[in-house]
Design a protein around this motif. Structure first.
Motif, PDB file in Angstrom:
ATOM      1  N   ALA A 294       1.004  -1.104   0.068  1.00  0.00           N
ATOM      2  CA  ALA A 294      -0.002   0.015   0.067  1.00  0.00           C
ATOM      3  C   ALA A 294       1.018   1.135  -0.073  1.00  0.00           C
ATOM      4  O   ALA A 294       0.449   2.314  -0.709  1.00  0.00           O
ATOM      5  N   GLU A 295       2.178   1.314   0.706  1.00  0.00           N
ATOM      6  CA  GLU A 295       2.914   2.465   0.713  1.00  0.00           C
ATOM      7  C   GLU A 295       3.299   2.605  -0.599  1.00  0.00           C
ATOM      8  O   GLU A 295       3.494   3.580  -1.172  1.00  0.00           O
ATOM      9  N   LYS A 296       3.892   1.446  -1.383  1.00  0.00           N
ATOM     10  CA  LYS A 296       4.421   1.708  -2.554  1.00  0.00           C
ATOM     11  C   LYS A 296       3.237   2.298  -3.670  1.00  0.00           C
ATOM     12  O   LYS A 296       3.568   3.116  -4.489  1.00  0.00           O
ATOM     13  N   GLN A 297       2.070   1.862  -3.538  1.00  0.00           N
ATOM     14  CA  GLN A 297       0.937   2.403  -4.451  1.00  0.00           C
ATOM     15  C   GLN A 297       0.635   3.604  -4.051  1.00  0.00           C
ATOM     16  O   GLN A 297       0.372   4.754  -5.136  1.00  0.00           O
ATOM     17  N   LEU A 298       0.866   4.110  -2.717  1.00  0.00           N
ATOM     18  CA  LEU A 298       0.732   5.705  -2.408  1.00  0.00           C
ATOM     19  C   LEU A 298       1.778   6.627  -3.212  1.00  0.00           C
ATOM     20  O   LEU A 298       1.460   7.507  -3.708  1.00  0.00           O
ATOM     21  N   ASP A 299       3.028   5.978  -3.095  1.00  0.00           N
ATOM     22  CA  ASP A 299       3.866   6.574  -3.891  1.00  0.00           C
ATOM     23  C   ASP A 299       3.668   6.711  -5.220  1.00  0.00           C
ATOM     24  O   ASP A 299       4.051   7.878  -5.912  1.00  0.00           O
ATOM     25  N   ALA A 300       3.379   5.765  -5.980  1.00  0.00           N
ATOM     26  CA  ALA A 300       2.872   5.781  -7.289  1.00  0.00           C
ATOM     27  C   ALA A 300       1.719   6.751  -7.676  1.00  0.00           C
ATOM     28  O   ALA A 300       1.837   7.319  -8.731  1.00  0.00           O
ATOM     29  N   ALA A 301       0.844   6.694  -6.655  1.00  0.00           N
ATOM     30  CA  ALA A 301      -0.409   7.563  -7.069  1.00  0.00           C
ATOM     31  C   ALA A 301      -0.037   9.153  -6.755  1.00  0.00           C
ATOM     32  O   ALA A 301      -0.270   9.855  -7.553  1.00  0.00           O
ATOM     33  N   ILE A 302       0.979   9.446  -5.866  1.00  0.00           N
ATOM     34  CA  ILE A 302       1.340  10.552  -5.578  1.00  0.00           C
ATOM     35  C   ILE A 302       2.342  11.115  -6.931  1.00  0.00           C
ATOM     36  O   ILE A 302       2.080  12.094  -7.460  1.00  0.00           O
ATOM     37  N   GLY A 303       2.919  10.246  -7.416  1.00  0.00           N
ATOM     38  CA  GLY A 303       3.954  10.668  -8.461  1.00  0.00           C
ATOM     39  C   GLY A 303       3.033  10.804  -9.828  1.00  0.00           C
ATOM     40  O   GLY A 303       3.326  11.787 -10.628  1.00  0.00           O
ATOM     41  N   ALA A 304       2.009  10.045  -9.885  1.00  0.00           N
ATOM     42  CA  ALA A 304       0.926  10.233 -11.042  1.00  0.00           C
ATOM     43  C   ALA A 304       0.270  11.377 -11.163  1.00  0.00           C
ATOM     44  O   ALA A 304      -0.048  11.946 -12.188  1.00  0.00           O
ATOM     45  N   LEU A 305      -0.151  11.685  -9.802  1.00  0.00           N
ATOM     46  CA  LEU A 305      -0.844  12.995  -9.550  1.00  0.00           C
ATOM     47  C   LEU A 305       0.227  14.323  -9.836  1.00  0.00           C
ATOM     48  O   LEU A 305      -0.407  15.151 -10.669  1.00  0.00           O
ATOM     49  N   GLN A 306       1.280  14.050  -9.453  1.00  0.00           N
ATOM     50  CA  GLN A 306       2.257  15.245  -9.843  1.00  0.00           C
ATOM     51  C   GLN A 306       2.634  15.245 -11.223  1.00  0.00           C
ATOM     52  O   GLN A 306       2.608  16.639 -11.818  1.00  0.00           O
ATOM     53  N   GLN A 307       2.806  14.141 -11.895  1.00  0.00           N
ATOM     54  CA  GLN A 307       2.990  14.361 -13.328  1.00  0.00           C
ATOM     55  C   GLN A 307       1.827  14.854 -14.149  1.00  0.00           C
ATOM     56  O   GLN A 307       1.828  15.517 -15.024  1.00  0.00           O
ATOM     57  N   ALA A 308       0.509  14.330 -13.822  1.00  0.00           N
ATOM     58  CA  ALA A 308      -0.585  14.974 -14.288  1.00  0.00           C
ATOM     59  C   ALA A 308      -0.917  16.413 -14.183  1.00  0.00           C
ATOM     60  O   ALA A 308      -1.109  17.073 -15.070  1.00  0.00           O
ATOM     61  N   SER A 309      -0.494  16.902 -12.983  1.00  0.00           N
ATOM     62  CA  SER A 309      -0.588  18.247 -12.640  1.00  0.00           C
ATOM     63  C   SER A 309       0.437  19.187 -13.559  1.00  0.00           C
ATOM     64  O   SER A 309      -0.076  20.050 -14.037  1.00  0.00           O
ATOM     65  N   GLN A 310       1.757  18.781 -13.747  1.00  0.00           N
ATOM     66  CA  GLN A 310       2.660  19.304 -14.525  1.00  0.00           C
ATOM     67  C   GLN A 310       1.964  19.401 -16.118  1.00  0.00           C
ATOM     68  O   GLN A 310       2.275  20.245 -16.614  1.00  0.00           O
ATOM     69  N   ALA A 311       1.802  18.100 -16.437  1.00  0.00           N
ATOM     70  CA  ALA A 311       1.219  18.064 -17.803  1.00  0.00           C
ATOM     71  C   ALA A 311      -0.049  18.758 -18.287  1.00  0.00           C
ATOM     72  O   ALA A 311       0.071  19.811 -19.037  1.00  0.00           O
TER      73      ALA A 311
END
Length: 80
Positions: free
Chosen positions: A55-72
């Protein structure tokens, strides 16, 4: 459309920030669970720790995906 993209970028960024705060607390809880039952030989305990770590790893993945989506979204909105 530009306004929608800007809104999406902002929402994604704030959600990522919220998840980052949650992940910090979650990680502390996981570490406490590990310290408490980490030495146990029972399979169910190991499974629970592995589940929490996943679950920790999935949180990291979700955070990264949201940050990338925000930037894009921000970048695309700026180009309009």
């Amino acid at each position: 459309m530009k306004q929608q993209l800007t809104s999406i970028a902002s929402d994604a960024k704030s959600t990522a920030a919220g998840l980052t705060g949650f992940k910090s607390k979650f990680s502390q809880a996981v570490n406490q669970v590990q310290a408490t039952i980490g030495g146990s030989a029972q399979g169910v305990d190991k499974d629970m720790i592995q589940t929490l770590q996943a679950a920790e790893k999935q949180l990291d993945a979700a955070i990264g995906a949201l940050q990338q989506a925000s930037q894009a979204a921000s970048k695309f909105a700026s180009s309009l």
